[in-house]
Design an enzyme around this catalytic site. Structure first.
Site, PDB file in Angstrom:
ATOM      1  N   HIS A  79     -76.932 -33.913  29.018  1.00  0.00           N
ATOM      2  CA  HIS A  79     -76.669 -32.644  29.186  1.00  0.00           C
ATOM      3  C   HIS A  79     -77.883 -31.404  29.039  1.00  0.00           C
ATOM      4  O   HIS A  79     -78.164 -30.640  29.820  1.00  0.00           O
ATOM      5  CB  HIS A  79     -75.561 -31.992  28.197  1.00  0.00           C
ATOM      6  CG  HIS A  79     -75.378 -30.636  28.207  1.00  0.00           C
ATOM      7  ND1 HIS A  79     -74.771 -29.932  29.328  1.00  0.00           N
ATOM      8  CD2 HIS A  79     -75.645 -29.692  27.203  1.00  0.00           C
ATOM      9  CE1 HIS A  79     -74.611 -28.632  28.962  1.00  0.00           C
ATOM     10  NE2 HIS A  79     -75.061 -28.520  27.721  1.00  0.00           N
ATOM     11  N   GLN A  81     -81.308 -32.707  29.579  1.00  0.00           N
ATOM     12  CA  GLN A  81     -82.089 -32.686  30.797  1.00  0.00           C
ATOM     13  C   GLN A  81     -81.504 -31.747  31.846  1.00  0.00           C
ATOM     14  O   GLN A  81     -82.386 -31.271  32.560  1.00  0.00           O
ATOM     15  CB  GLN A  81     -82.305 -34.177  31.049  1.00  0.00           C
ATOM     16  CG  GLN A  81     -83.105 -34.908  30.114  1.00  0.00           C
ATOM     17  CD  GLN A  81     -84.433 -34.475  29.787  1.00  0.00           C
ATOM     18  OE1 GLN A  81     -84.944 -34.152  30.668  1.00  0.00           O
ATOM     19  NE2 GLN A  81     -84.708 -34.650  28.577  1.00  0.00           N
ATOM     20  N   HIS A  83     -79.583 -29.286  31.585  1.00  0.00           N
ATOM     21  CA  HIS A  83     -80.033 -27.821  31.356  1.00  0.00           C
ATOM     22  C   HIS A  83     -81.557 -27.243  31.678  1.00  0.00           C
ATOM     23  O   HIS A  83     -81.431 -25.957  32.168  1.00  0.00           O
ATOM     24  CB  HIS A  83     -79.704 -27.679  29.730  1.00  0.00           C
ATOM     25  CG  HIS A  83     -78.924 -26.291  29.296  1.00  0.00           C
ATOM     26  ND1 HIS A  83     -77.930 -26.036  29.893  1.00  0.00           N
ATOM     27  CD2 HIS A  83     -79.330 -25.517  28.497  1.00  0.00           C
ATOM     28  CE1 HIS A  83     -77.452 -24.955  29.112  1.00  0.00           C
ATOM     29  NE2 HIS A  83     -78.316 -24.683  28.555  1.00  0.00           N
TER      30      HIS A  83
END
Length: 106
Positions: A79, A81, A83
């Site tokens: 998540h 990465q 983002h």
């Protein structure tokens, strides 16, 4: 600090810096749309600062990985990465939009 806590702290930093970078990029678009081009440029620079922080954390993680210190790949890590990648894409698009508003202003 235990390794698991350090990894969690790094991951949360990635998420926060990604969110802050995307938020600043969005503010840049809004400022340009309102004709505040200097503010738009400042917000793009702010976004870049947050992305640089995230990049430094990623570089540290990659260096550790290359040295054999493997970080666990968790859903939270994925998540984070994701983002960052979305924030980078949004920042790039925001820069293009600010440039377009500048051309429209001329």
């Amino acid at each position: 600090m235990p390794e698991e806590d350090a990894n969690l702290q790094t991951v949360m930093g990635l998420i926060m810096n990604g969110g802050n970078a995307k938020g600043a990029a969005f503010e840049a678009i809004k400022a340009a749309k309102a004709g505040n081009l200097d503010q738009a440029d400042a917000k793009l620079k702010e976004s870049d600062k947050f992305l640089a922080e995230a990049h430094n954390a990623q570089t540290d993680m990659l260096t550790k990985e290359a040295n054999g210190e493997h970080a666990p790949v968790t859903l939270l890590m994925v998540h984070a990465q994701d983002h960052i990648m979305n924030a980078i894409t949004f920042r790039d698009l925001a820069g293009e939009m600010v440039d377009l508003y500048k051309k429209l202003e001329d």
